[in-house]
Motif scaffolding. Structure first.
Motif, PDB file in Angstrom:
ATOM      1  N   PRO A   1      -4.163  11.895  -9.985  1.00  0.00           N
ATOM      2  CA  PRO A   1      -3.448  12.291  -8.757  1.00  0.00           C
ATOM      3  C   PRO A   1      -3.169  13.790  -8.814  1.00  0.00           C
ATOM      4  O   PRO A   1      -2.555  14.274  -9.757  1.00  0.00           O
ATOM      5  CB  PRO A   1      -2.157  11.495  -8.804  1.00  0.00           C
TER       6      PRO A   1
ATOM      7  N   PHE B   1       6.274  11.857 -14.291  1.00  0.00           N
ATOM      8  CA  PHE B   1       6.860  10.771 -13.488  1.00  0.00           C
ATOM      9  C   PHE B   1       6.560   9.442 -14.153  1.00  0.00           C
ATOM     10  O   PHE B   1       5.424   9.186 -14.558  1.00  0.00           O
ATOM     11  CB  PHE B   1       6.277  10.805 -12.071  1.00  0.00           C
ATOM     12  N   SER B   2       7.579   8.614 -14.295  1.00  0.00           N
ATOM     13  CA  SER B   2       7.402   7.248 -14.782  1.00  0.00           C
ATOM     14  C   SER B   2       6.792   7.268 -16.178  1.00  0.00           C
ATOM     15  O   SER B   2       7.324   7.979 -17.053  1.00  0.00           O
ATOM     16  CB  SER B   2       6.558   6.461 -13.770  1.00  0.00           C
ATOM     17  N   LYS B   3       5.689   6.608 -16.412  1.00  0.00           N
ATOM     18  CA  LYS B   3       5.069   6.662 -17.755  1.00  0.00           C
ATOM     19  C   LYS B   3       4.743   8.110 -18.126  1.00  0.00           C
ATOM     20  O   LYS B   3       4.843   8.494 -19.300  1.00  0.00           O
ATOM     21  CB  LYS B   3       3.792   5.807 -17.763  1.00  0.00           C
TER      22      LYS B   3
ATOM     23  N   TYR C   1       9.548   5.558  -6.906  1.00  0.00           N
ATOM     24  CA  TYR C   1       8.505   6.517  -6.522  1.00  0.00           C
ATOM     25  C   TYR C   1       9.086   7.738  -5.808  1.00  0.00           C
ATOM     26  O   TYR C   1       8.895   7.927  -4.614  1.00  0.00           O
ATOM     27  CB  TYR C   1       7.479   5.831  -5.611  1.00  0.00           C
TER      28      TYR C   1
ATOM     29  N   GLY D   1      -3.751   5.279 -13.854  1.00  0.00           N
ATOM     30  CA  GLY D   1      -5.024   5.940 -14.132  1.00  0.00           C
ATOM     31  C   GLY D   1      -5.378   6.924 -13.045  1.00  0.00           C
ATOM     32  O   GLY D   1      -4.545   7.268 -12.200  1.00  0.00           O
TER      33      GLY D   1
ATOM     34  N   LEU E   1       0.199  -2.550 -14.853  1.00  0.00           N
ATOM     35  CA  LEU E   1       0.497  -3.111 -16.181  1.00  0.00           C
ATOM     36  C   LEU E   1       0.966  -4.546 -16.059  1.00  0.00           C
ATOM     37  O   LEU E   1       0.662  -5.396 -16.882  1.00  0.00           O
ATOM     38  CB  LEU E   1       1.594  -2.285 -16.862  1.00  0.00           C
ATOM     39  N   VAL E   2       1.732  -4.798 -15.012  1.00  0.00           N
ATOM     40  CA  VAL E   2       2.296  -6.142 -14.842  1.00  0.00           C
ATOM     41  C   VAL E   2       1.259  -7.062 -14.202  1.00  0.00           C
ATOM     42  O   VAL E   2       1.287  -8.265 -14.353  1.00  0.00           O
ATOM     43  CB  VAL E   2       3.582  -6.068 -13.995  1.00  0.00           C
TER      44      VAL E   2
ATOM     45  N   TRP F   1       0.837  -1.191   0.000  1.00  0.00           N
ATOM     46  CA  TRP F   1       0.000   0.000   0.000  1.00  0.00           C
ATOM     47  C   TRP F   1       0.870   1.238   0.000  1.00  0.00           C
ATOM     48  O   TRP F   1       1.917   1.262   0.610  1.00  0.00           O
ATOM     49  CB  TRP F   1      -0.958  -0.012   1.197  1.00  0.00           C
ATOM     50  N   ARG F   2       0.432   2.257  -0.736  1.00  0.00           N
ATOM     51  CA  ARG F   2       1.237   3.477  -0.907  1.00  0.00           C
ATOM     52  C   ARG F   2       0.453   4.666  -0.346  1.00  0.00           C
ATOM     53  O   ARG F   2      -0.781   4.713  -0.478  1.00  0.00           O
ATOM     54  CB  ARG F   2       1.439   3.653  -2.429  1.00  0.00           C
TER      55      ARG F   2
ATOM     56  N   LEU G   1      12.205  -4.502 -19.739  1.00  0.00           N
ATOM     57  CA  LEU G   1      12.159  -3.760 -21.012  1.00  0.00           C
ATOM     58  C   LEU G   1      13.360  -4.096 -21.887  1.00  0.00           C
ATOM     59  O   LEU G   1      14.467  -4.304 -21.399  1.00  0.00           O
ATOM     60  CB  LEU G   1      12.135  -2.255 -20.744  1.00  0.00           C
TER      61      LEU G   1
ATOM     62  N   LYS H   1      -5.875  11.669  -2.197  1.00  0.00           N
ATOM     63  CA  LYS H   1      -6.843  11.798  -3.287  1.00  0.00           C
ATOM     64  C   LYS H   1      -7.595  13.121  -3.200  1.00  0.00           C
ATOM     65  O   LYS H   1      -7.859  13.752  -4.207  1.00  0.00           O
ATOM     66  CB  LYS H   1      -7.810  10.617  -3.261  1.00  0.00           C
TER      67      LYS H   1
ATOM     68  N   TYR I   1       1.295  11.994 -13.826  1.00  0.00           N
ATOM     69  CA  TYR I   1       1.752  10.793 -13.137  1.00  0.00           C
ATOM     70  C   TYR I   1       1.883   9.656 -14.157  1.00  0.00           C
ATOM     71  O   TYR I   1       1.870   9.903 -15.379  1.00  0.00           O
ATOM     72  CB  TYR I   1       0.796  10.442 -11.991  1.00  0.00           C
ATOM     73  N   GLY I   2       2.022   8.430 -13.647  1.00  0.00           N
ATOM     74  CA  GLY I   2       2.276   7.333 -14.582  1.00  0.00           C
ATOM     75  C   GLY I   2       1.142   6.335 -14.632  1.00  0.00           C
ATOM     76  O   GLY I   2      -0.033   6.694 -14.466  1.00  0.00           O
ATOM     77  N   THR I   3       1.524   5.065 -14.859  1.00  0.00           N
ATOM     78  CA  THR I   3       0.534   3.998 -14.978  1.00  0.00           C
ATOM     79  C   THR I   3      -0.274   3.892 -13.696  1.00  0.00           C
ATOM     80  O   THR I   3       0.307   3.887 -12.600  1.00  0.00           O
ATOM     81  CB  THR I   3       1.263   2.657 -15.213  1.00  0.00           C
TER      82      THR I   3
END
Ligand SMILES: CCCCCCCC/C=C/CCCCCCCC(=O)SCCNC(=O)CCNC(=O)[C@H](O)C(C)(C)COP(=O)(O)OP(=O)(O)OC[C@H]1O[C@@H](n2cnc3c(N)ncnc32)[C@H](O)[C@@H]1OP(=O)(O)O
Length: 461
Positions: free
Chosen positions: A211, A271-273, A401, A208, A417-418, A131-132, A336, A136, A204-206
């Motif tokens: 944020p 960030f990231s994606k 992160y 959705g 994604l993974v 958990w991060r 990758l 929100k 932000y990234g992957t």
């Protein structure tokens, strides 16, 4: 109201409540009456007292302890999903019974040790695995609880004092403006006043969603920041299948037409994606002056990218290169393909087309992918095409992160994604120090490149 309460109330500062718990009569041999109240009333002092911004340092001190008394300080907060985050530090008061975390080192055996005035915040860890800490609703604070407990025992001793402190995201006067213009799904944060303000688009990234927390914390420093969703939000595409830069072009034009955004160009923070999307925006779209990427890829990843008649395929990946670490968590750092080799080069983003300055923020223990390799190869590519060398700031021990200051490090969480939890890398103390420095580097980069021209000379689109 009893004497204890009266004494306690006399200590209450106007803005900071604390509930003193009567520790009960001291067990003095012969059953004598409890020690004088003043020696029993332990109090907590926050500075600022009742509330502060989440990315600001917070002074924490405890008064009314015995000389060199051993205590445990326990911090906790619940996120908006009700998940509990906790950290504790073991301390010994000074000879005068005061404990100031800015001057007193934490002893071994807690969530952190050494002189760490903000350790109780950056060392917070969730009870729920993977958990991060995310915010929100930026219009409400996180409520930090702090307890002072007797001794260093486990379980800890009696509660001597407790207090609450609010950690805010929006500075007074910063405006939050939902944006639903054309296809844009975003939130604009505007500093107090009429501006115009240097504008930044934050991605932000992957994962959705939308944020907002980094964007609003950045707006507190005088930027007009647009937190931009790009999938998995409202009527945007549900999945990361393909992205059209025309959507992001609309966001740039929205910003440059806004009366409170200073031209001639905007900044991009990804960030990231979100990082490789910003690099693609910078390479193909106009109106971008400065682009900062946090642990991003210089190749397009995870989804097809299209702009007019151009298509950039996502960089290939090979699940067989997923490793499992000693805790049984997936490590995808090698998944990758190399964007310099063979057909993978079609995914390399043509950075040479960009007309902006670049900043790469790199966590050198990033386990999502090889962020340092990407930054170095991006720099080589730009210089090979006669472009300015980008700024690269690398942080040893920092993972993927890299968030605003004092967000606790997320060691592992679900990678959407993974489809399973992955390790993000990082060592908590080094990662926390990286977050503090990176935040300053990012602000300085944008102030340097977005505030270059006096506001009177801006020419908007
Ligand atoms: C074995 C298979 C092998 C496959 C081989 C490999 C192929 C693929 C590999 C390709 C290589 C890499 C390619 C692309 C890499 C992309 C790099 C990245 O971007 S890494 C991720 C970076 N993350 C971010 O930038 C964060 C983005 N945003 C979010 O995470 C979300 O916006 C949000 C969590 C902040 C809030 O979103 P929201 O939609 O409001 O959340 P929701 O409640 O709907 O939850 C959705 C989902 O998100 C997870 N989640 C939510 N909150 C948390 C939290 N606090 N901590 C951890 N996880 C959280 C959770 O899984 C939710 O799903 P549930 O079903 O509800 O559990």
């Amino acid at each position: 109201m009893g004497q204890v309460a009266a004494l306690s109330l006399s200590r209450l500062s106007a803005r900071c409540w604390q509930r003193l718990l009567w520790p009960g009569p001291a067990r003095i041999p012969g059953g004598l009456a409890a020690r004088s109240l003043s020696s029993m009333a332990t109090s907590i002092r926050f500075s600022p007292a009742a509330r502060s911004l989440f990315d600001e340092p917070l002074g924490i001190a405890v008064q009314g302890l015995g000389p060199r008394q051993q205590v445990t300080l326990r911090a906790s907060l619940r996120d908006e999903a009700g998940e509990l985050f906790e950290a504790h530090g073991r301390y010994q008061a000074a000879d005068d019974g005061e404990l100031d975390l800015a001057r007193c080192p934490a002893l071994p055996g807690g969530s952190f040790s050494g002189l760490e005035p903000m350790g109780l915040l950056w060392a917070l860890q969730p009870r729920k695995p993977f958990w991060r800490l995310v915010k929100k609703d930026v219009q409400t604070p996180f409520r930090l609880q702090l307890e002072v407990l007797e001794g260093h025992g486990d379980p800890p001793g009696q509660l001597l004092a407790q207090a609450e402190h609010e950690r805010l995201f929006l500075r007074d006067g910063v405006r939050r403006v939902p944006v639903r213009e054309g296809r844009i799904r975003a939130t604009l944060f505007l500093p107090p006043g009429n501006g115009p303000f240097p504008g930044i688009i934050d991605l932000y990234g992957t994962g959705g969603g939308l944020p907002e927390y980094r964007a609003c914390l950045l707006a507190n420093y005088g930027f007009a920041v647009l937190a931009l969703a790009f999938y998995g939000y409202e009527d945007l595409p549900k999945e990361m299948k393909e992205f059209h830069l025309e959507y992001f072009e609309e966001a740039i034009n929205y910003m440059l037409k806004h009366t409170q955004v200073k031209g001639p160009g905007v900044g991009l923070l990804g960030f990231s994606k979100g990082g490789d999307l910003c690099l693609s925006m910078a390479s193909f779209l106009k109106g971008i002056t400065a682009t900062a990427v946090i642990n991003g890829s210089v190749a397009n990843v995870g989804a097809v990218l299209r702009y007019k008649d151009i298509t950039i395929p996502p960089l290939g990946a090979d699940a067989k290169r997923i490793k499992i670490n000693k805790s049984g968590i997936a490590d995808i750092v090698d998944v990758l393909n190399n964007p310099l080799e063979g057909p993978n080069r079609r995914s390399f983003i043509p950075l040479e087309k960009a007309e902006c300055r670049f900043l790469f923020i790199v966590g050198q223990d990033d386990h999502n992918w090889k962020s340092e390799f990407f930054a170095v190869e991006g720099s080589k590519h730009l210089q090979a095409h006669g472009k300015e060398k980008p700024e690269i700031v690398c942080y040893p021990g920092a993972g993927h992160y890299i968030e605003p200051p004092f967000f606790p490090m997320c060691a592992a969480s679900m990678h959407l994604l993974v489809g399973k939890p992955v390790m993000w890398g990082g060592e908590p103390k080094a990662h926390s120090e990286a977050q503090r420095d990176a935040w300053q580097q990012i602000q300085a980069f944008f102030h340097r490149h977005l505030n270059g021209k006096p506001s009177g000379t801006t020419n908007k689109l």
